[in-house]
Write a protein that holds these residues in place. Sequence first.
Motif, PDB file in Angstrom:
ATOM      1  N   HIS A 300      25.279  -6.068  45.365  1.00 39.61           N
ATOM      2  CA  HIS A 300      25.472  -7.474  45.011  1.00 39.61           C
ATOM      3  C   HIS A 300      24.542  -8.388  45.813  1.00 39.61           C
ATOM      4  CE1 HIS A 300      28.596  -6.842  42.178  1.00 39.61           C
ATOM      5  NE2 HIS A 300      29.499  -6.395  43.056  1.00 39.61           N
ATOM      6  N   ALA A 301      24.165  -7.959  47.007  1.00 41.53           N
ATOM      7  CA  ALA A 301      23.272  -8.775  47.833  1.00 41.53           C
ATOM      8  C   ALA A 301      21.890  -8.905  47.217  1.00 41.53           C
ATOM      9  CB  ALA A 301      23.164  -8.177  49.234  1.00 41.53           C
ATOM     10  N   GLY A 303      21.375  -9.830  44.287  1.00 43.15           N
ATOM     11  CA  GLY A 303      21.398 -11.041  43.480  1.00 43.15           C
ATOM     12  C   GLY A 303      21.343 -10.792  41.992  1.00 43.15           C
ATOM     13  N   ASP A 304      20.758 -11.759  41.281  1.00 44.91           N
ATOM     14  CA  ASP A 304      20.767 -11.744  39.822  1.00 44.91           C
ATOM     15  C   ASP A 304      19.959 -10.605  39.230  1.00 44.91           C
ATOM     16  OD1 ASP A 304      22.289 -14.018  39.950  1.00 44.91           O
ATOM     17  OD2 ASP A 304      20.556 -15.369  39.736  1.00 44.91           O
ATOM     18  N   ARG A 312      10.706  -5.512  43.027  1.00 42.71           N
ATOM     19  CA  ARG A 312      10.495  -6.667  43.885  1.00 42.71           C
ATOM     20  C   ARG A 312       9.724  -6.236  45.118  1.00 42.71           C
ATOM     21  NH1 ARG A 312      16.395  -9.625  43.932  1.00 42.71           N
ATOM     22  NH2 ARG A 312      16.824  -9.460  41.699  1.00 42.71           N
ATOM     23  N   VAL A 322      15.387 -12.262  47.294  1.00 44.67           N
ATOM     24  CA  VAL A 322      16.703 -11.899  47.814  1.00 44.67           C
ATOM     25  C   VAL A 322      16.983 -12.717  49.072  1.00 44.67           C
ATOM     26  CG1 VAL A 322      18.116 -10.012  48.741  1.00 44.67           C
ATOM     27  CG2 VAL A 322      16.510  -9.573  46.875  1.00 44.67           C
ATOM     28  N   VAL A 323      18.205 -13.221  49.195  1.00 45.64           N
ATOM     29  CA  VAL A 323      18.592 -14.008  50.370  1.00 45.64           C
ATOM     30  C   VAL A 323      18.614 -13.097  51.588  1.00 45.64           C
ATOM     31  CG1 VAL A 323      20.373 -15.466  51.406  1.00 45.64           C
ATOM     32  CG2 VAL A 323      19.945 -15.565  48.937  1.00 45.64           C
ATOM     33  N   ASP A 326      21.965 -12.341  53.660  1.00 43.13           N
ATOM     34  CA  ASP A 326      22.903 -11.526  52.879  1.00 43.13           C
ATOM     35  C   ASP A 326      22.428 -10.079  52.815  1.00 43.13           C
ATOM     36  OD1 ASP A 326      24.251 -13.856  52.495  1.00 43.13           O
ATOM     37  OD2 ASP A 326      23.657 -14.126  50.397  1.00 43.13           O
ATOM     38  N   TRP A 327      21.135  -9.900  52.594  1.00 39.79           N
ATOM     39  CA  TRP A 327      20.560  -8.555  52.489  1.00 39.79           C
ATOM     40  C   TRP A 327      20.691  -7.798  53.806  1.00 39.79           C
ATOM     41  CZ3 TRP A 327      18.712  -5.241  48.931  1.00 39.79           C
ATOM     42  CH2 TRP A 327      17.885  -4.203  49.349  1.00 39.79           C
TER      43      TRP A 327
END
Length: 695
Positions: A300-301, A303-304, A312, A322-323, A326-327
């Motif tokens: 979930h980290a 993201g979309d 990526r 990616v944040v 959070d990652w």
Amino acid sequence: MTMTDSQTSAVELCAMVESVFSVDGVLARADPHYQPREGQLAMAQAVAHAMGAGEVLVAEAGTGVGKTYAYLVPALLSGERVLLSTATKALQDQLFSRDIPRLVQALEVPVRVALLKGRSSYLCLHRLGMARHAVGGESPQQIRVLAKIEEWSRSTRSGDLSELTGLDDRSPVIPWVTSTRENCLGSHCPNAKDCHVNQARRQAMAADLVVVNHHLFFADMAVRESGVAELLPSVRVVVFDEAHQLSDAGLQFLGIQLSTGQFVEFARDALSAGLAHARGYADWPQLAVGLEGAVLRWRHAAGDGLASSGKRGWAQGAPDGVVAPDWEAAMAAVLQSCSLLAQALDAYHDIAPDITRLSERGTSLLARLERFGQPCPQGSVRWLDVGGGLRLVESPLDIADAMRTRFLPQPQESVDDDGWPATSEGLGRAWIFTSATLGHDAELSWFVKRCGLEGARILRVPSPFDYAAQAAMYVPEDFPSPSDPRHGSAVAALVANAAMSLGGRTLVLTTTLRAIAVIAQVLRQQLAQLGSSLEVLAQGEWPKLRLMERFRAGAGPQGGCILVASASFWEGFDVPGDALQLVVIDKLPFPPPGDPLVEARTLQIEQSGGSAFKEYALAEAAVALKQGAGRLIRHESDRGVLVVCDSRLVRMGYGKRLIAALPPMRRLSGAEEFHAALEDLASVTRTSTTDQTFL
């Protein structure tokens, strides 16, 4: 190296090869339809010389040359131990079951041949037993597949899953009943004596010719360097067929990969083994659930991106988009949960071999996870591959350095009294690389530079087909540009009308997976409006093998098929005869600009002062276009039309370079000539079908 009685000098081998391919030679006597081909003999002679003299040969052989026999005949006559590597397991099976036995019988040579695949191709008896006892919440379909495998396991001698007809190679049951390097128990396995992988390896070690695939070749290299084992026998001659796929296969093993799926499998295997061998010693359910939950939060980290596949780029910190906090927090949670489970396993590692191996797996996963927490090393590229899960990849930009330093003879190597390279640890001294598509220029630089083969002998053997008479190319100039949203619908409209003229017999090759869905959907709608019963097949809806079989079977008078596909269908898809008469390519196949590996290679070229477009993007497109166009004409009697729905091929200056890479087909100047060519094909096909029915 002193030549033994079993070895043949270059001069002697060339003479033997010439005799075999002569008009009254062994092949002519074995097959009444055999016809000597100048190009095939030229390639066979070059291969024979390279084998006898210990050279590196890069040979591009156009479609119809007969390259398989051109390298097999000298290999079988050389008296050397030969390693033959090809691109896929299907091609391995074809060589081992059809091509090699035919030649061995014709040449009457006493050669022991072995087929060796990777672990995932063989049934693991130990894991089958574990799966049998672990069946619980699986679907009825999966339980039926498992029962079918268990029944087959009682009669198979090889354990090769390809024997099991109807087994989808995408089945989730396969990982239950096969092993990996991480979970194999080795000599501690209770089924080690009857292990199918071990049996296949023993046969390979005793064979004169071993048929492997590129992935296994590089996997063996990784195992050799780890000091664990030697999968493949040491040989003096190595032949790579379908060598254009060698670089991609090598990158997978020269780099490092880590996936969320590996952690989930580790958690579930640890739970199963813990309850079986160490129940009560640790809270195995809680430890396993803790790791699976951490992995889910890690996904979930991202993201979309979970909603769609994609790559990526990633140099340090977090992947693009990616944040970072959070990652990094999610990775730390996975690291902690995995460490707790690994520690519990290590505490009881001597209870059972399963626990021991799982402890080692946990340590390996932790080491790779920690590596991905550090910045990407210089000279490598790193990315996150988002799909059903997460796959972390770190890779070199090419396999050139690995080939130069680990395999190919080095200039400083000494030679013995007879002038042979005095190597002892390399897999071989003679290296043959061959394919129908290795480049677009005389030096085959697209392949040679990427694989570190500068200085190799280069041979280009053109196709014997009369492309000007057998095939035509059409580029519709009044067509939406590839970036226009209407482009996919325009491709579908062109295909619908053309395919109706031919009764199907059409292959649509797309440059992206997304385009498959768009074109297939519009195509079905338009055919329905036109009252056509033609069947539209789309990659991803059925297994690849089933799609190919259905398409090949669709050439009868009752109507045919249209296949819309991408990726692997651009190459290795053989449809000789009337079943395929029209190949449509939606766009020029330039490398995807957002791909991290593409971006890294582009940056490397530009930093060295070169032109990334000319040296890389255009070269990639030329080779891919050549491969796609090569699906059309596979036999001397084939006829067809190639359509490229991208006017840049004729509008842009670089189009001439791309056209030069294609077979020399005649050009159709407009829609009127295109439709006339289709009608000509259709009339010939109708006549042929009528004649066959009368006969």
